[in-house]
Design a protein around this motif. Sequence first.
Motif, PDB file in Angstrom:
ATOM      1  N   LYS A 291       0.833  -1.206   0.000  1.00 15.52           N
ATOM      2  CA  LYS A 291       0.000   0.000   0.000  1.00 15.52           C
ATOM      3  C   LYS A 291       0.873   1.263   0.000  1.00 15.52           C
ATOM      4  O   LYS A 291       0.567   2.252  -0.648  1.00 15.52           O
ATOM      5  CB  LYS A 291      -0.893   0.038   1.253  1.00 15.52           C
ATOM      6  CG  LYS A 291      -2.264  -0.590   1.064  1.00 15.52           C
ATOM      7  CD  LYS A 291      -3.134  -0.418   2.297  1.00 15.52           C
ATOM      8  CE  LYS A 291      -3.908   0.895   2.319  1.00 15.52           C
ATOM      9  NZ  LYS A 291      -4.964   0.893   3.377  1.00 15.52           N
ATOM     10  N   ALA A 292       1.975   1.200   0.778  1.00 14.64           N
ATOM     11  CA  ALA A 292       2.865   2.366   0.901  1.00 14.64           C
ATOM     12  C   ALA A 292       3.516   2.724  -0.437  1.00 14.64           C
ATOM     13  O   ALA A 292       3.903   3.872  -0.655  1.00 14.64           O
ATOM     14  CB  ALA A 292       3.931   2.110   1.964  1.00 14.64           C
ATOM     15  N   LEU A 293       3.624   1.744  -1.341  1.00 20.99           N
ATOM     16  CA  LEU A 293       4.238   2.040  -2.644  1.00 20.99           C
ATOM     17  C   LEU A 293       3.386   3.028  -3.450  1.00 20.99           C
ATOM     18  O   LEU A 293       3.885   3.695  -4.341  1.00 20.99           O
ATOM     19  CB  LEU A 293       4.442   0.755  -3.461  1.00 20.99           C
ATOM     20  CG  LEU A 293       5.321  -0.352  -2.862  1.00 20.99           C
ATOM     21  CD1 LEU A 293       5.619  -1.416  -3.901  1.00 20.99           C
ATOM     22  CD2 LEU A 293       6.624   0.199  -2.297  1.00 20.99           C
ATOM     23  N   ASP A 294       2.098   3.103  -3.117  1.00 21.13           N
ATOM     24  CA  ASP A 294       1.207   4.044  -3.823  1.00 21.13           C
ATOM     25  C   ASP A 294       1.088   5.393  -3.116  1.00 21.13           C
ATOM     26  O   ASP A 294       0.393   6.291  -3.596  1.00 21.13           O
ATOM     27  CB  ASP A 294      -0.201   3.442  -3.937  1.00 21.13           C
ATOM     28  CG  ASP A 294      -0.207   2.196  -4.806  1.00 21.13           C
ATOM     29  OD1 ASP A 294       0.603   2.151  -5.751  1.00 21.13           O
ATOM     30  OD2 ASP A 294      -0.999   1.279  -4.528  1.00 21.13           O
ATOM     31  N   ALA A 295       1.718   5.531  -1.963  1.00 15.69           N
ATOM     32  CA  ALA A 295       1.578   6.774  -1.187  1.00 15.69           C
ATOM     33  C   ALA A 295       2.222   7.949  -1.924  1.00 15.69           C
ATOM     34  O   ALA A 295       3.218   7.769  -2.635  1.00 15.69           O
ATOM     35  CB  ALA A 295       2.225   6.604   0.185  1.00 15.69           C
ATOM     36  N   LYS A 296       1.623   9.114  -1.757  1.00 11.77           N
ATOM     37  CA  LYS A 296       2.201  10.322  -2.353  1.00 11.77           C
ATOM     38  C   LYS A 296       2.760  11.250  -1.269  1.00 11.77           C
ATOM     39  O   LYS A 296       3.700  11.978  -1.486  1.00 11.77           O
ATOM     40  CB  LYS A 296       1.144  11.054  -3.187  1.00 11.77           C
ATOM     41  CG  LYS A 296       0.880  10.305  -4.501  1.00 11.77           C
ATOM     42  CD  LYS A 296      -0.129  11.020  -5.376  1.00 11.77           C
ATOM     43  CE  LYS A 296      -0.301  10.287  -6.698  1.00 11.77           C
ATOM     44  NZ  LYS A 296      -0.735   8.863  -6.495  1.00 11.77           N
TER      45      LYS A 296
END
Lengths: 350, 350
Positions: free
Chosen positions: A231-236
């Motif tokens: 999920k963190a890979l999609d964080a901005k």
Amino acid sequence: MDYDFRMAQVVQTLRKIGANRVLIQLPNGLKKYYSYVAENLRKIGIQSYLSLSHSWGPCDLALKEAASTKCDTLLHVGHHSRIHVWRTPNLNIVFSPAFFKKNPRKVVEEAISILKERKMFKVGVFTTVQHITFLSECVHTLEENGFKIYVRGAPFLARGQLLGCNLHHVRTLKDKVDAFLVISGGLFHPIGVFFASEKPVIQVDPYRNLARDVTDAGSRILKIRLYYLLKALDAKSFGVIVSTKPGQRRLTMAEHISRILGNHGYNTSILVCDEVDLETLENVPWIDAFVITACPRIALDFQENFKRPLLNPGEVKYVLSGSVESYDPFDSLNMLPSISSLQNVKRRET
Amino acid sequence: MDYDFRMAQVVQTLRKIGANRVLIQLPNGLKKYYSYVAENLRKIGIQSYLSLSHSWGPCDLALKEAASTKCDTLLHVGHHSRIHVWRTPNLNIVFSPAFFKKNPRKVVEEAISILKERKMFKVGVFTTVQHITFLSECVHTLEENGFKIYVRGAPFLARGQLLGCNLHHVRTLKDKVDAFLVISGGLFHPIGVFFASEKPVIQVDPYRNLARDVTDAGSRILKIRLYYLLKALDAKSFGVIVSTKPGQRRLTMAEHISRILGNHGYNTSILVCDEVDLETLENVPWIDAFVITACPRIALDFQENFKRPLLNPGEVKYVLSGSVESYDPFDSLNMLPSISSLQNVKRRET
């Protein structure tokens, strides 16, 4: 009284250093013994105060509370295997132990059955400081039963002692043993051993009087970690959290991580607090994911309570590379990744 | 943007004092505006950090967090009506306002109908700092409608400004007015006015766009207080709580209360923490009742959340006398009762 506080020695030490006003720090589960400790101090004319805050470990000294009550001494109970005085300019800090009195002898025999059944004969043995007085006997029993036993020490820790955050000495046994035996209550410490080693972990719980294999519980938490890391890979936007706790204050690491994430195009904020809890993070809804430079166990053990990903410094490289394929669980315990290891991460082609 | 942060002036002030690293403190409801504030600071080269902790008021300056992030300036937002710099040896503290932009004009008209219907023409008017920019207009409208209006100031506060804990200026109008009109969101401030005055309180809520009589809500909390105070008369052990918050640290008062209760045969402990919450108090189960020397509003507004009685310093005399018959609600806001008023209390014959 289930615990041995070595009170005679504590009193002697406090008298020796001339303590007058003492702030007592006890972990939450031991706060109920405050009256007993306070009464022993009162007998030699010492006025005591109780810290109501959490006392997670020696990283969490109640310095502000000691100053607010004008104490000359901080008595920090339960995170040390022997009485030890640390003198600082305005405050003497006395570390003292709390040993659980109940011998887990019978439970160790149950653990032996489990290990034998699973043909695991090379075993690393660790325990938390509360049960350290029974470690030798446990090791002796295991050896008598034909096990090859490994016990390691670490700087500032007793031989075989576990700490929640520092598990390097466990890690070094990873390739030597078939399994670990951990004497402790709760899942916290066995989970740490699993993450440091990825080996089967058999727990001896002296409170609940049971032995059990906690490897599956560890695997479950590992799966949760990977889910949130993905999920963190999609964080901005990232919030990098710094704690004010004396032994958890990693400002340089936080600023470094914030800078590197910023250089990679992420929106970053440095957030400061004492305790990291759900309510606290709910006030910053614009943050997609957090990096916690305070205590690694918040992200590891409590991830499910928080809805957004919590990362530890050692896991930031997965965000930078855009992949969790090569994930090493030990990175969840690595609070001080080298600067170059973060600077040189290359983003995976997508 | 619902708030006016007077950002041009804030930036000018920060530049003037040479701020480089600024810790920003915002109340929880305003933390969502951090990015806006931070962006304005970034433009003039200031690196900012956000305090994640509660920011209850000017009593709750995040000095430890500022020190932990090596900030030279603390920007404390939302509890002051004008920009003001307070220079301390290692830290400049800048207080700056946050004014809610929406004019509650229409809701004031609704409040006027309620007051007229109830024939209350002598009215004390107060508001929280967020709505202070509309106070004059509100007073003017009321006067035009034939009301006799009373507005009082207090040291360090704007004219007509309400603080959660200091309501002496409200108290002085108790016998002059028929009712109070309070412009504020939530029940917190109107309840304070009710406890300070025991007069009807009409609230103008600019957030929910409604006017309402909150006197019944105040009476309900008063009944809860009396119930718990009665319970406290049976307590045998008292925990006297000291806060580490800079403006809530009343160690001398706590020690004094602990001593007096001790002299009256009670078992007492002095307990220290930053925030007082339910989880914190659950770890000291042997305490029957608490005296909180931190913030009076914890005991007043949150009593029902805690199962054991929470008293404020001004209420200790009822325990000492063994009776709540002469209870004055204003005592729930009195954090500094005179020492003699406690020492001379006589226990009622039973």
